[in-house]
Motif scaffolding. Sequence first.
Motif, PDB file in Angstrom:
ATOM      1  N   ASP A 166       0.821  -1.221   0.000  1.00  0.00           N
ATOM      2  CA  ASP A 166       0.000   0.000   0.000  1.00  0.00           C
ATOM      3  C   ASP A 166       0.853   1.268   0.000  1.00  0.00           C
ATOM      4  OD1 ASP A 166      -2.189   1.695   0.055  1.00  0.00           O
ATOM      5  OD2 ASP A 166      -2.450   1.540   2.233  1.00  0.00           O
ATOM      6  N   PHE A 167       1.694   1.406  -1.024  1.00  0.00           N
ATOM      7  CA  PHE A 167       2.531   2.600  -1.136  1.00  0.00           C
ATOM      8  C   PHE A 167       1.693   3.872  -1.158  1.00  0.00           C
ATOM      9  CE2 PHE A 167       6.635   0.772  -3.254  1.00  0.00           C
ATOM     10  CZ  PHE A 167       6.858   0.018  -2.119  1.00  0.00           C
ATOM     11  N   GLY A 168       0.497   3.774  -1.730  1.00  0.00           N
ATOM     12  CA  GLY A 168      -0.358   4.959  -1.813  1.00  0.00           C
ATOM     13  C   GLY A 168      -0.748   5.502  -0.449  1.00  0.00           C
ATOM     14  N   GLY A 169      -0.714   4.656   0.572  1.00  0.00           N
ATOM     15  CA  GLY A 169      -1.091   5.093   1.911  1.00  0.00           C
ATOM     16  C   GLY A 169       0.093   5.486   2.775  1.00  0.00           C
ATOM     17  N   ILE A 170       1.293   5.454   2.224  1.00  0.00           N
ATOM     18  CA  ILE A 170       2.489   5.816   2.993  1.00  0.00           C
ATOM     19  C   ILE A 170       2.797   7.292   2.799  1.00  0.00           C
ATOM     20  CG2 ILE A 170       4.982   5.441   3.252  1.00  0.00           C
ATOM     21  CD1 ILE A 170       4.557   2.544   2.423  1.00  0.00           C
ATOM     22  N   GLN A 171       2.827   8.021   3.882  1.00  0.00           N
ATOM     23  CA  GLN A 171       3.080   9.461   3.824  1.00  0.00           C
ATOM     24  C   GLN A 171       4.445   9.845   4.383  1.00  0.00           C
ATOM     25  OE1 GLN A 171       0.826  11.460   2.288  1.00  0.00           O
ATOM     26  NE2 GLN A 171      -0.357   9.586   1.923  1.00  0.00           N
ATOM     27  N   THR A 172       4.997   9.023   5.253  1.00  0.00           N
ATOM     28  CA  THR A 172       6.243   9.388   5.932  1.00  0.00           C
ATOM     29  C   THR A 172       7.248   8.238   5.864  1.00  0.00           C
ATOM     30  OG1 THR A 172       5.549   8.507   8.088  1.00  0.00           O
ATOM     31  CG2 THR A 172       4.951  10.807   7.564  1.00  0.00           C
ATOM     32  N   TYR A 173       8.504   8.573   6.126  1.00  0.00           N
ATOM     33  CA  TYR A 173       9.533   7.540   6.171  1.00  0.00           C
ATOM     34  C   TYR A 173       9.239   6.553   7.288  1.00  0.00           C
ATOM     35  CZ  TYR A 173      13.792   5.165   7.548  1.00  0.00           C
ATOM     36  OH  TYR A 173      14.681   4.202   7.924  1.00  0.00           O
ATOM     37  N   GLU A 174       8.754   7.028   8.422  1.00  0.00           N
ATOM     38  CA  GLU A 174       8.478   6.143   9.554  1.00  0.00           C
ATOM     39  C   GLU A 174       7.442   5.081   9.167  1.00  0.00           C
ATOM     40  OE1 GLU A 174       8.783   9.427   9.747  1.00  0.00           O
ATOM     41  OE2 GLU A 174      10.673   9.429  10.902  1.00  0.00           O
ATOM     42  N   GLN A 175       6.428   5.478   8.391  1.00  0.00           N
ATOM     43  CA  GLN A 175       5.431   4.515   7.928  1.00  0.00           C
ATOM     44  C   GLN A 175       6.055   3.496   6.982  1.00  0.00           C
ATOM     45  OE1 GLN A 175       2.600   7.307   6.263  1.00  0.00           O
ATOM     46  NE2 GLN A 175       1.187   7.035   7.996  1.00  0.00           N
ATOM     47  N   TYR A 176       6.927   3.977   6.110  1.00  0.00           N
ATOM     48  CA  TYR A 176       7.623   3.104   5.157  1.00  0.00           C
ATOM     49  C   TYR A 176       8.471   2.078   5.910  1.00  0.00           C
ATOM     50  CZ  TYR A 176      10.681   1.927   1.146  1.00  0.00           C
ATOM     51  OH  TYR A 176      11.383   1.293   0.153  1.00  0.00           O
ATOM     52  N   ARG A 177       9.198   2.545   6.913  1.00  0.00           N
ATOM     53  CA  ARG A 177      10.058   1.666   7.700  1.00  0.00           C
ATOM     54  C   ARG A 177       9.251   0.607   8.440  1.00  0.00           C
ATOM     55  NH1 ARG A 177      14.154   4.537  11.752  1.00  0.00           N
ATOM     56  NH2 ARG A 177      12.192   5.363  12.576  1.00  0.00           N
ATOM     57  N   GLU A 178       8.089   0.971   8.950  1.00  0.00           N
ATOM     58  CA  GLU A 178       7.283   0.028   9.714  1.00  0.00           C
ATOM     59  C   GLU A 178       6.524  -0.945   8.809  1.00  0.00           C
ATOM     60  OE1 GLU A 178       7.391  -0.322  12.986  1.00  0.00           O
ATOM     61  OE2 GLU A 178       8.932   1.231  12.938  1.00  0.00           O
ATOM     62  N   ARG A 179       6.139  -0.481   7.626  1.00  0.00           N
ATOM     63  CA  ARG A 179       5.283  -1.286   6.752  1.00  0.00           C
ATOM     64  C   ARG A 179       6.066  -2.234   5.848  1.00  0.00           C
ATOM     65  NH1 ARG A 179       0.498   1.881   3.810  1.00  0.00           N
ATOM     66  NH2 ARG A 179       0.204   2.359   6.023  1.00  0.00           N
ATOM     67  N   VAL A 180       7.203  -1.786   5.348  1.00  0.00           N
ATOM     68  CA  VAL A 180       7.957  -2.569   4.361  1.00  0.00           C
ATOM     69  C   VAL A 180       9.182  -3.179   5.038  1.00  0.00           C
ATOM     70  CG1 VAL A 180       9.137  -2.541   2.129  1.00  0.00           C
ATOM     71  CG2 VAL A 180       7.191  -0.989   2.542  1.00  0.00           C
ATOM     72  N   PRO A 181       9.301  -4.482   5.073  1.00  0.00           N
ATOM     73  CA  PRO A 181      10.477  -5.097   5.707  1.00  0.00           C
ATOM     74  C   PRO A 181      11.731  -4.901   4.856  1.00  0.00           C
ATOM     75  CG  PRO A 181       9.120  -6.777   4.669  1.00  0.00           C
ATOM     76  CD  PRO A 181       8.353  -5.486   4.563  1.00  0.00           C
ATOM     77  N   ILE A 182      12.877  -5.014   5.510  1.00  0.00           N
ATOM     78  CA  ILE A 182      14.143  -4.987   4.774  1.00  0.00           C
ATOM     79  C   ILE A 182      14.259  -6.291   3.992  1.00  0.00           C
ATOM     80  CG2 ILE A 182      16.659  -5.066   5.029  1.00  0.00           C
ATOM     81  CD1 ILE A 182      16.275  -3.163   7.443  1.00  0.00           C
ATOM     82  N   HIS A 183      14.661  -6.152   2.729  1.00  0.00           N
ATOM     83  CA  HIS A 183      14.713  -7.311   1.850  1.00  0.00           C
ATOM     84  C   HIS A 183      16.152  -7.689   1.505  1.00  0.00           C
ATOM     85  CE1 HIS A 183      10.431  -6.491   1.281  1.00  0.00           C
ATOM     86  NE2 HIS A 183      10.333  -7.676   0.699  1.00  0.00           N
ATOM     87  N   SER A 184      16.381  -8.968   1.404  1.00  0.00           N
ATOM     88  CA  SER A 184      17.626  -9.504   0.850  1.00  0.00           C
ATOM     89  C   SER A 184      17.341  -9.927  -0.585  1.00  0.00           C
ATOM     90  CB  SER A 184      18.075 -10.722   1.657  1.00  0.00           C
ATOM     91  OG  SER A 184      17.121 -11.772   1.535  1.00  0.00           O
ATOM     92  N   TYR A 185      18.385 -10.362  -1.274  1.00  0.00           N
ATOM     93  CA  TYR A 185      18.170 -10.856  -2.633  1.00  0.00           C
ATOM     94  C   TYR A 185      17.229 -12.058  -2.618  1.00  0.00           C
ATOM     95  CZ  TYR A 185      18.964 -12.701  -7.291  1.00  0.00           C
ATOM     96  OH  TYR A 185      18.777 -13.168  -8.569  1.00  0.00           O
ATOM     97  N   GLU A 186      17.395 -12.905  -1.612  1.00  0.00           N
ATOM     98  CA  GLU A 186      16.578 -14.115  -1.543  1.00  0.00           C
ATOM     99  C   GLU A 186      15.095 -13.785  -1.403  1.00  0.00           C
ATOM    100  OE1 GLU A 186      20.609 -15.109  -1.171  1.00  0.00           O
ATOM    101  OE2 GLU A 186      19.475 -13.674   0.056  1.00  0.00           O
ATOM    102  N   THR A 187      14.755 -12.757  -0.630  1.00  0.00           N
ATOM    103  CA  THR A 187      13.333 -12.437  -0.437  1.00  0.00           C
ATOM    104  C   THR A 187      12.742 -11.705  -1.634  1.00  0.00           C
ATOM    105  OG1 THR A 187      13.901 -10.402   0.769  1.00  0.00           O
ATOM    106  CG2 THR A 187      13.528 -12.396   2.076  1.00  0.00           C
ATOM    107  N   LEU A 188      13.589 -11.024  -2.419  1.00  0.00           N
ATOM    108  CA  LEU A 188      13.095 -10.372  -3.636  1.00  0.00           C
ATOM    109  C   LEU A 188      13.145 -11.300  -4.847  1.00  0.00           C
ATOM    110  CD1 LEU A 188      14.362  -6.661  -3.796  1.00  0.00           C
ATOM    111  CD2 LEU A 188      12.067  -7.507  -3.306  1.00  0.00           C
ATOM    112  N   PHE A 189      13.859 -12.420  -4.720  1.00  0.00           N
ATOM    113  CA  PHE A 189      14.086 -13.287  -5.873  1.00  0.00           C
ATOM    114  C   PHE A 189      12.801 -13.770  -6.552  1.00  0.00           C
ATOM    115  CE2 PHE A 189      14.869 -17.521  -7.765  1.00  0.00           C
ATOM    116  CZ  PHE A 189      15.705 -17.111  -8.794  1.00  0.00           C
ATOM    117  N   PRO A 190      11.730 -14.103  -5.820  1.00  0.00           N
ATOM    118  CA  PRO A 190      10.513 -14.528  -6.531  1.00  0.00           C
ATOM    119  C   PRO A 190      10.011 -13.485  -7.533  1.00  0.00           C
ATOM    120  CG  PRO A 190      10.352 -15.093  -4.217  1.00  0.00           C
ATOM    121  CD  PRO A 190      11.591 -14.252  -4.358  1.00  0.00           C
TER     122      PRO A 190
END
Length: 507
Positions: free
Chosen positions: A51-75
Amino acid sequence: MGLINSILTWVMKKRIHQMELFMKYPHEVQDELFKKLLQTGRLTEFGSRYDFGGIQTYEQYRERVPIHSYETLFPYIERQMRGEQNLLWPSEIKWFSKSSGTTNARSKFIPVSQEALEDCHFKGGKDLLSIYVNNYPDTKLFDGKGLAVGGSHRINELDPSATSYYGDVSAVIMRNLPPWAQFIRTPSLETALMSNWEEKIEKLAQESSMDDVTNIAGVPTWTILLIQKVVELKKKQHIMEVWPNLEVFFHGAVSFTPYRNLFKSLIPFEGMRYWEIYNASEGFFGIQDQKNSEEMLLMLDYGVYYEFIPVGEIDKEYPRAIPLSEVELDKQYAMVITTNAGLWRYSIGDTIKFTSLSPYRIRISGRTKHFINAFGEEVIVENAEAAITTACDHTGAVIDNFTAAPVYLAEGKKGGHEWIIEFKVKPASLHEFGHVLDQALRKINSDYDAKRAHDLALVAPIIHSVEEGTFYNWMKSRGKLGGQNKVPRLSNNREYVDDILRMMAEV
C-alpha cells in the motif's frame, strides 16, 4: 589542449553546481526522492502489496515494508526474468545485472530499468568525469581514449520473447552507452563484450595498445593483467612507454590499498592519479571528490534513497534501519537502498562508515558476509587490508591477491587464522611478514587483540605464500574470470581456503 578536450571539459564542469545543491540540502533532496519513488511504484504488484499509496512518511515506510535480501526479492526477479512486468517497477525491465555472487556461491540478477541506466549509472559516469575535471582543469583526458575493462552479456534464456539480457554491470552499461561516450573509449564494443576472458585479454591488449590511452577504468585485479599483457605485447619496460599520456586510473569494486605499490611498479610515473568510485550491480553510489583522498562523496540525486543499519543490528531477525539524517561519524553501517529499478529496502551486503556529515562522505569498510568472527574477533575486510598493507610496507613485499579464513578449534589445538597470499614481490622473511601482520591486526582490532593475548583463544596466523597465477587459476576453475568478479577477502568458513589448498595439492 585539443578542441574536443576543451569542449568536453567545459560541458563536464557545468554539473558541479547541481552537486553543490545536494551537498548543501541533502535531506531535502533525499526526502523529495523518497516521495517520488513511492509515487512511481505505487501501482506495481509490490507497491500494491504494501500500500505505497497510503504511505506518507519515512516512519510509515520503515514500519510497513520489511528490509529485503536478494533471496526475499528473488521470486519477483525470477518472474521479471521470465518476461512479466510491473512487478517491482512500472517501466519495462529489459536488462539484468549479473553480480559476481561474492556473498554466496550463486550469481544474482539485479533488474536494471531505463531510469536506473540514465539517472544512476550513466549519471555516475558523467559525474565522475565532471568531478575529476573540476579537480584538474588542465587535464588532457579527452585528447585520448578511455580504456574500460569490463564483462560480457547474453540473451536471457528464461524470457520466452528473447527481448531481455543479462551480464556484468560494466557490460550492461557499455552496451547502452550513447554514441558520444562510445567515441571516447577503447577497445571496440565487440572486443569489450567478449565472454571468453582469456581470448578477450589478448584482444584487449592488441586493440588498446594502438590507441592513445589517457585513462583506465576497472577492477584492479583484471587491470593489472591487462597492463602486463600490453607491456609484454609491445616489448616495453613499462606501460608509460606505450601510453605516455596515461594520467588516471578510476578504480572500484575492491579496496585499492593492497594494490597501490603494485600499480606504482607497473606505472612508474609520479604524476599518475588514482581515483575511487563506488559502483555496483545495484547502482552507482559514491565518487571520490577531492585530491589525495580516501573518501567518497555519497551521491544523493541518482534515484537511490538510502537507509543504514548499525552493524550491531545486522544479525537480528528484524534489524532497524535509520535514515541519512541520523547517521554518526566513524560508525559501521550496512547500507540499505530503495532504487528507481524497484529494489525496495534492499540490503546490498556492503558496510560503510561516514567520514564526514557535511557533506556526506563515506568509506567502504567491507561486506556484511565477508568477515571472520569464529572466536568473537570480528575481523572485517577493512582491518585485513590495513594490516596486510602495513606488513607489505614493513617488509618491502608487494601482493597480488589474498584470502583468509578461520582455523577451527580442535582437541588439543587452539584456533587461529589461515592466510593464502600471492606475492608479486615476496618478503625476505615470511615469518616476519606474518608477525607484522598479526601485530597490525592487534593494534587495529581490540577484539582480535583480546583473543590473541597470551594465545588465549587464537594463536599466531598461518601464512601460505603461493605461486603467481594461483588466484587466477582458482577463479578460472570457478568460472569467475574477468568482469566484476573478485577474490573474496575473508570468509567465516573454510570453503575458499580449503578449495585453494586442495587445488595446490593437486598440482
